[in-house]
Design a protein around this motif. Structure first.
Motif, PDB file in Angstrom:
ATOM      1  N   GLU A  78       0.834  -1.205   0.000  1.00 19.26           N
ATOM      2  CA  GLU A  78       0.000   0.000   0.000  1.00 19.26           C
ATOM      3  C   GLU A  78       0.870   1.258   0.000  1.00 19.26           C
ATOM      4  O   GLU A  78       0.581   2.231  -0.697  1.00 19.26           O
ATOM      5  N   ARG A  81       2.237   1.713  -3.390  1.00 19.07           N
ATOM      6  CA  ARG A  81       1.179   2.191  -4.303  1.00 19.07           C
ATOM      7  C   ARG A  81       1.025   3.697  -4.206  1.00 19.07           C
ATOM      8  O   ARG A  81       0.883   4.398  -5.221  1.00 19.07           O
ATOM      9  N   ASP A 267      -7.766   5.079   5.180  1.00 14.34           N
ATOM     10  CA  ASP A 267      -6.529   4.352   5.400  1.00 14.34           C
ATOM     11  C   ASP A 267      -5.748   5.033   6.521  1.00 14.34           C
ATOM     12  O   ASP A 267      -6.215   5.993   7.132  1.00 14.34           O
TER      13      ASP A 267
END
Length: 582
Positions: A78, A81, A267
């Protein structure tokens, strides 16, 4: 793709040679992650120490799976990304790798983004260091840091029904504590606060130190907001008890921001952002308090930031979309126009026509009121110059912000414009709003003395709505008070307030002050309020704020309009609308 292809396509052979040289003198391990090619090259010692078959892996995502602990791998992916998406320019995480024998080793991996010649993200270059068999702790408090917090929270977010809470605690005015008592005193405070929070923690809770004076308490139990509030109050009570025991040697308070979990569609980085917002709200509201995160409040806050950015763009683009409107101020005895108040209007290319109450506070908070104030003063003085040719004793009322008076030489700027336009100071009435700052701020008081010394006239705006203090009238040596409509409406609805308003006007007259009643909208209001003998009246009954051309044409008559046209020339007397340029 082999290693040689990587080096030739990214032109990083020299970088790798430097890395290999550093490898001989450092305990760290070095890497290059090629974002575009999805490949990664490690220095030689990585393969010797960790569970990886080659110092070159491609594709990098799958190759790293055998190296990174299974629970931590999704968090790493993540983070990468976000780097690829341009959301981050660095990688800085503590997580776990497998050793050659599949044992867990905590590492701290740091990397920096490098761009290619076209400005696109190409490489992530950095180093890996082992952290003595477990994750690194903060030296001052012994607490885990943000890296461990990110991992623990990330694991919770991966669970479909993970419940809990985040409580961000910050010391109020910590910078001032350091400056007054010294850094060592600040460090002692942080160690003591750590112990106090630990004493209040329940089983299963975890405490981390994020940055400077901020601690985050992470609970994975299903505690309701009321229970977390009680926990925060217990921390506050224990802090105060400790301060008493230390004979107030080092007094301080804390504020808190609360976020209940799970939070939909968020997140790690978003949750931390929301927590910081809640903590800052607690400090903005007076400190020594706890504020729970509110999406509605956050959206309002973000909206204000977006308005600020649009204001900045408009001001930078020659005040695009801004114009001044003018509202008549009439003599209360014969209803003849004696002057006007200059009022700022904004027709935004994004928001359309926005009420002044929405954008002016944003300008004051951000400091944009200073360049905008320059525009207002210039346009209002030039307008006054033209209207003096029509009404010789015409006066222009210009609103001044406290920020302008404190942080810019607005009075010198005003003098310059008066000189160029050949307008006498007596034709200008400066309006300031009552404020608690008036009594305490030396810079404000100095500005008031300059206003009086330069024969500029001063009006106290919105009298009766703020920190009303009759001593202000004496100390500031004002020429006029403007009674806000809300006060006038109360007077119309209550005999007591009507009598009170009458006494205020009598008192003002007894010390040589003139009075202007604002917001008069109907004939009925006018008849009753006029009995109180004000000097001036301003309100929709006598005219709404309009651009200069319309002001002259609508309120001053055809003869005055002809005279004005000869003075104004092209450009309609300084009026600027969206898309126009001078």
């Amino acid at each position: 793709m082999d290693k040689k292809v990587l080096l030739s396509t990214t032109d990083n052979k020299q970088i790798m040679e430097v890395f290999q040289a550093l490898n001989q003198t450092s305990d760290d391990y070095f890497f290059i992650l090629d974002i575009k090619e999805d490949s990664c090259f490690f220095c030689d010692r990585v393969r010797e120490r960790f569970h990886i078959s080659s110092d070159f892996i491609c594709p990098a995502g799958e190759g790293l799976r055998e190296l990174v602990a299974e629970e931590d791998f999704p968090l790493l992916i993540e983070d990468l990304r976000r780097i690829r998406a341009g959301e981050k320019k660095y990688h800085d995480m503590e997580y776990r790798w497998y050793s050659k024998d599949k044992e867990i080793i905590w590492i701290h991996c740091r990397g920096t983004v490098i761009y290619d010649g076209e400005g696109s993200i190409r490489l992530l270059v950095g180093s890996i260091s082992e952290v003595n068999g477990e994750e690194k702790r903060d030296r001052l408090t012994g607490l885990h840091g943000e890296g461990r917090f990110a991992l623990d929270l990330g694991r919770l977010l991966q669970k479909k029904h993970g419940a809990g809470f985040l409580l961000l605690i910050g010391v109020d005015d910590f910078k001032e504590i350091n400056e007054k008592y010294g850094i060592e005193s600040g460090n002692t405070l942080l160690r003591e606060l750590t112990d106090i929070i630990r004493e209040c923690m329940l089983p299963g809770m975890q405490l981390y130190r994020l940055v400077a004076d901020e601690f985050v308490l992470f609970g994975q139990d299903d505690m309701c907001s009321a229970q977390v509030v009680e926990l925060f109050e217990k921390i506050r009570r224990n802090i105060f008890r400790h301060i008493e025991e230390e004979d107030y040697r080092n007094f301080y308070t804390v504020s808190g921001g609360l976020l209940q979990l799970p939070y939909p569609s968020a997140d790690y980085s978003e949750l931390v952002k929301y927590l910081e917002f809640a903590l800052n709200e607690a400090k903005r509201r007076g400190k020594n308090a706890l504020v729970a995160f509110s999406r509605e409040d956050y959206d309002v806050y973000v909206g204000r930031l977006e308005i600020k950015e649009e204001l900045r763009k408009a001001i930078f683009n020659d005040y695009e979309g801004f114009s001044l409107h003018y509202q008549p101020i009439v003599d209360a005895k014969n209803y003849e126009i004696r002057g006007a108040e200059a009022l700022l209007r904004w027709d935004s290319s994004r928001y359309g026509k926005m009420p002044p109450g929405d954008f002016i506070p944003v300008m004051e908070e951000s400091g944009l009121i200073i360049p905008m104030g320059s525009y207002v003063i210039k346009e209002a003085v030039l307008c006054c110059c033209r209207l003096k040719k029509v009404i010789p004793l015409f006066h222009m009322n210009i609103n001044l912000s406290y920020v302008q008076l404190k942080k810019s030489d607005v009075l010198q700027e005003l003098r310059n414009h008066l000189g160029v336009a050949e307008v006498c100071p007596e034709n200008i009435m400066l309006e300031i709003t009552e404020s608690g700052y008036i009594e305490t701020d030396p810079a404000f008081r100095k500005a008031m003395e300059e206003i009086c010394g330069q024969k500029l006239r001063l009006a106290i705006d919105d009298f009766g709505t703020g920190y009303s203090n009759l001593r202000y009238l004496k100390d500031l040596r004002a020429d006029m008070i403007k009674i806000d409509r809300s006060f006038a409406v109360r007077a119309l609805e209550s005999d007591y307030d009507y009598t009170l308003l009458g006494h205020i006007i009598e008192m003002a007259h007894s010390i040589g002050l003139r009075v202007c009643l604002e917001g008069v909208e109907t004939e009925e209001e006018l008849v009753r309020l006029q009995r109180l003998s004000p000097d001036y009246i301003q309100g929709f009954l006598f005219g709404r704020p309009v651009p200069e051309r319309e002001f002259v044409e609508k309120y001053l008559g055809s003869g005055a309009f002809k005279t004005w046209q000869e003075q104004a020339g092209p450009g309609e007397g300084g009026k600027r609308t969206r898309g126009e340029t001078e």
